[in-house]
Design a protein around this motif. Structure first.
Motif, PDB file in Angstrom:
ATOM      1  N   ASP A  73     -24.346  30.802 -11.976  1.00 23.50           N
ATOM      2  CA  ASP A  73     -24.587  29.434 -12.438  1.00 23.50           C
ATOM      3  C   ASP A  73     -26.004  29.227 -12.978  1.00 23.50           C
ATOM      4  O   ASP A  73     -26.352  28.131 -13.411  1.00 23.50           O
ATOM      5  CB  ASP A  73     -24.306  28.427 -11.315  1.00 23.50           C
ATOM      6  N   ILE A  74     -26.821  30.280 -12.998  1.00 26.38           N
ATOM      7  CA  ILE A  74     -28.193  30.164 -13.511  1.00 26.38           C
ATOM      8  C   ILE A  74     -28.321  30.935 -14.817  1.00 26.38           C
ATOM      9  O   ILE A  74     -28.001  32.119 -14.886  1.00 26.38           O
ATOM     10  CB  ILE A  74     -29.216  30.657 -12.465  1.00 26.38           C
ATOM     11  N   ALA A  75     -28.786  30.241 -15.856  1.00 26.93           N
ATOM     12  CA  ALA A  75     -28.930  30.851 -17.181  1.00 26.93           C
ATOM     13  C   ALA A  75     -30.376  31.226 -17.496  1.00 26.93           C
ATOM     14  O   ALA A  75     -30.625  32.108 -18.305  1.00 26.93           O
ATOM     15  CB  ALA A  75     -28.412  29.897 -18.259  1.00 26.93           C
ATOM     16  N   VAL A  76     -31.323  30.538 -16.865  1.00 25.88           N
ATOM     17  CA  VAL A  76     -32.745  30.766 -17.125  1.00 25.88           C
ATOM     18  C   VAL A  76     -33.485  30.678 -15.801  1.00 25.88           C
ATOM     19  O   VAL A  76     -33.212  29.789 -14.994  1.00 25.88           O
ATOM     20  CB  VAL A  76     -33.318  29.706 -18.101  1.00 25.88           C
ATOM     21  N   VAL A  77     -34.422  31.606 -15.577  1.00 26.71           N
ATOM     22  CA  VAL A  77     -35.298  31.541 -14.411  1.00 26.71           C
ATOM     23  C   VAL A  77     -36.727  31.370 -14.932  1.00 26.71           C
ATOM     24  O   VAL A  77     -37.231  32.212 -15.662  1.00 26.71           O
ATOM     25  CB  VAL A  77     -35.212  32.813 -13.533  1.00 26.71           C
ATOM     26  N   LEU A  78     -37.344  30.255 -14.559  1.00 26.89           N
ATOM     27  CA  LEU A  78     -38.741  30.016 -14.888  1.00 26.89           C
ATOM     28  C   LEU A  78     -39.572  30.401 -13.672  1.00 26.89           C
ATOM     29  O   LEU A  78     -39.268  29.980 -12.557  1.00 26.89           O
ATOM     30  CB  LEU A  78     -38.969  28.541 -15.216  1.00 26.89           C
ATOM     31  N   ILE A  79     -40.604  31.185 -13.882  1.00 30.67           N
ATOM     32  CA  ILE A  79     -41.444  31.633 -12.776  1.00 30.67           C
ATOM     33  C   ILE A  79     -42.899  31.555 -13.194  1.00 30.67           C
ATOM     34  O   ILE A  79     -43.251  31.967 -14.301  1.00 30.67           O
ATOM     35  CB  ILE A  79     -41.045  33.061 -12.309  1.00 30.67           C
ATOM     36  N   ASN A  80     -43.742  30.978 -12.322  1.00 30.08           N
ATOM     37  CA  ASN A  80     -45.176  30.971 -12.614  1.00 30.08           C
ATOM     38  C   ASN A  80     -45.637  32.409 -12.757  1.00 30.08           C
ATOM     39  O   ASN A  80     -45.252  33.274 -11.967  1.00 30.08           O
ATOM     40  CB  ASN A  80     -45.976  30.335 -11.486  1.00 30.08           C
ATOM     41  N   GLN A  81     -46.478  32.654 -13.745  1.00 25.15           N
ATOM     42  CA  GLN A  81     -46.943  34.017 -13.979  1.00 25.15           C
ATOM     43  C   GLN A  81     -47.698  34.575 -12.767  1.00 25.15           C
ATOM     44  O   GLN A  81     -47.559  35.755 -12.439  1.00 25.15           O
ATOM     45  CB  GLN A  81     -47.832  34.061 -15.221  1.00 25.15           C
ATOM     46  N   THR A  82     -48.438  33.733 -12.067  1.00 27.78           N
ATOM     47  CA  THR A  82     -49.162  34.196 -10.881  1.00 27.78           C
ATOM     48  C   THR A  82     -48.191  34.628  -9.784  1.00 27.78           C
ATOM     49  O   THR A  82     -48.458  35.569  -9.043  1.00 27.78           O
ATOM     50  CB  THR A  82     -50.100  33.103 -10.340  1.00 27.78           C
ATOM     51  N   VAL A  83     -47.044  33.952  -9.686  1.00 28.11           N
ATOM     52  CA  VAL A  83     -46.017  34.332  -8.715  1.00 28.11           C
ATOM     53  C   VAL A  83     -45.323  35.609  -9.184  1.00 28.11           C
ATOM     54  O   VAL A  83     -45.063  36.519  -8.401  1.00 28.11           O
ATOM     55  CB  VAL A  83     -45.004  33.191  -8.504  1.00 28.11           C
ATOM     56  N   ALA A  84     -45.031  35.690 -10.483  1.00 30.18           N
ATOM     57  CA  ALA A  84     -44.399  36.887 -11.040  1.00 30.18           C
ATOM     58  C   ALA A  84     -45.262  38.122 -10.783  1.00 30.18           C
ATOM     59  O   ALA A  84     -44.737  39.211 -10.519  1.00 30.18           O
ATOM     60  CB  ALA A  84     -44.160  36.715 -12.538  1.00 30.18           C
ATOM     61  N   ASP A  85     -46.584  37.950 -10.815  1.00 35.60           N
ATOM     62  CA  ASP A  85     -47.490  39.076 -10.552  1.00 35.60           C
ATOM     63  C   ASP A  85     -47.290  39.643  -9.145  1.00 35.60           C
ATOM     64  O   ASP A  85     -47.469  40.832  -8.926  1.00 35.60           O
ATOM     65  CB  ASP A  85     -48.952  38.656 -10.721  1.00 35.60           C
ATOM     66  N   GLN A  86     -46.900  38.787  -8.198  1.00 32.50           N
ATOM     67  CA  GLN A  86     -46.688  39.236  -6.821  1.00 32.50           C
ATOM     68  C   GLN A  86     -45.437  40.115  -6.695  1.00 32.50           C
ATOM     69  O   GLN A  86     -45.334  40.909  -5.767  1.00 32.50           O
ATOM     70  CB  GLN A  86     -46.571  38.040  -5.881  1.00 32.50           C
ATOM     71  N   ILE A  87     -44.486  39.939  -7.607  1.00 30.33           N
ATOM     72  CA  ILE A  87     -43.248  40.735  -7.586  1.00 30.33           C
ATOM     73  C   ILE A  87     -43.030  41.377  -8.959  1.00 30.33           C
ATOM     74  O   ILE A  87     -41.912  41.479  -9.446  1.00 30.33           O
ATOM     75  CB  ILE A  87     -42.029  39.871  -7.180  1.00 30.33           C
ATOM     76  N   ARG A  88     -44.139  41.821  -9.572  1.00 39.04           N
ATOM     77  CA  ARG A  88     -44.094  42.342 -10.949  1.00 39.04           C
ATOM     78  C   ARG A  88     -43.035  43.423 -11.125  1.00 39.04           C
ATOM     79  O   ARG A  88     -42.331  43.466 -12.123  1.00 39.04           O
ATOM     80  CB  ARG A  88     -45.485  42.862 -11.332  1.00 39.04           C
ATOM     81  N   TYR A  89     -42.889  44.322 -10.148  1.00 42.49           N
ATOM     82  CA  TYR A  89     -41.913  45.406 -10.280  1.00 42.49           C
ATOM     83  C   TYR A  89     -40.495  44.844 -10.435  1.00 42.49           C
ATOM     84  O   TYR A  89     -39.691  45.382 -11.195  1.00 42.49           O
ATOM     85  CB  TYR A  89     -42.000  46.365  -9.093  1.00 42.49           C
ATOM     86  N   LEU A  90     -40.164  43.764  -9.733  1.00 41.76           N
ATOM     87  CA  LEU A  90     -38.828  43.169  -9.855  1.00 41.76           C
ATOM     88  C   LEU A  90     -38.653  42.479 -11.198  1.00 41.76           C
ATOM     89  O   LEU A  90     -37.605  42.592 -11.834  1.00 41.76           O
ATOM     90  CB  LEU A  90     -38.605  42.125  -8.742  1.00 41.76           C
ATOM     91  N   VAL A  91     -39.684  41.757 -11.615  1.00 40.38           N
ATOM     92  CA  VAL A  91     -39.618  41.043 -12.900  1.00 40.38           C
ATOM     93  C   VAL A  91     -39.458  42.057 -14.035  1.00 40.38           C
ATOM     94  O   VAL A  91     -38.643  41.867 -14.940  1.00 40.38           O
ATOM     95  CB  VAL A  91     -40.869  40.165 -13.108  1.00 40.38           C
ATOM     96  N   ASP A  92     -40.215  43.148 -13.977  1.00 40.38           N
ATOM     97  CA  ASP A  92     -40.133  44.165 -15.028  1.00 40.38           C
ATOM     98  C   ASP A  92     -38.797  44.902 -15.013  1.00 40.38           C
ATOM     99  O   ASP A  92     -38.328  45.359 -16.061  1.00 40.38           O
ATOM    100  CB  ASP A  92     -41.287  45.168 -14.900  1.00 40.38           C
ATOM    101  N   GLU A  93     -38.180  45.035 -13.835  1.00 37.18           N
ATOM    102  CA  GLU A  93     -36.867  45.694 -13.724  1.00 37.18           C
ATOM    103  C   GLU A  93     -35.753  44.863 -14.338  1.00 37.18           C
ATOM    104  O   GLU A  93     -34.726  45.393 -14.738  1.00 37.18           O
ATOM    105  CB  GLU A  93     -36.511  45.923 -12.249  1.00 37.18           C
TER     106      GLU A  93
END
Length: 130
Positions: A73-93
Motif C-alpha cells: 500500500d506504499i508507493a513512495v517512501v520519504l526519508i530525511n537524508q540524515t536518517v537515511a545516512d544511519q541506514i545507508r546500506y539498506l537505502v542503497d540496497e
C-alpha cells in the motif's frame, strides 16, 4: 498484483493499492507531512510514518524502512537524508522502482546530492560524471 498510483481529475490520489506515502524523519518533517494529509493508521494500528529522535534505535529505523519498502500500500517512501545516512546500506540496497525512496533534507541539515543513492543511479545511467 499490479502497482497503481492514480490521480483523479480533482488532484486527489486514488486510495487503491500502492497509494500511500511512507515518511521516516525528524519530528518537524513527519509532522509537516501528517498535516498535509499523508498519515494513515490501518485496522491493525500500523502507521505509514516513523518519527526519529535521539531515542530512536537504528533497529527501529531499519525495521520501519524494511516494512515501508515491502508494503503493497506504499508507493513512495520519504526519508530525511540524515536518517537515511544511519541506514545507508539498506537505502542503497533498495533498487526497486516501487516504492520509490526519496531522500529529503531536514531543517537542521541541507540536502547533499553526493549521498543520494537515486541521484547517483540516475547519473550513472545517463553517463553523467559524478
Amino acid at each position: 498484483s499490479a502497482w497503481h498510483v492514480g490521480w483523479h481529475s480533482s488532484g486527489v490520489m486514488d486510495k487503491g493499492e500502492g497509494s500511500l506515502i511512507g515518511v521516516i524523519g525528524d519530528e518537524d518533517t513527519v509532522t509537516g507531512f501528517l498535516l498535509a494529509g499523508v498519515g494513515n493508521v490501518d485496522v491493525r494500528r500500523n502507521t505509514n510514518f516513523l518519527v526519529v529522535d535521539g531515542k530512536t534505535t537504528k533497529k527501529a529505523i531499519e525495521d520501519a524502512f524494511k516494512d515501508f519498502t515491502t508494503r503493497e500500500d506504499i508507493a513512495v517512501v520519504l526519508i530525511n537524508q540524515t536518517v537515511a545516512d544511519q541506514i545507508r546500506y539498506l537505502v542503497d540496497e533498495h533498487t526497486a522502482p516501487v516504492p520509490a525512496v526519496l531522500e529529503v533534507p531536514s531543517k537542521d541539515a541541507p540536502y547533499d546530492a553526493t549521498k543520494d543513492s537515486i541521484l547517483s543511479r540516475v547519473q550513472h545511467l545517463l553517463g553523467v560524471a559524478e
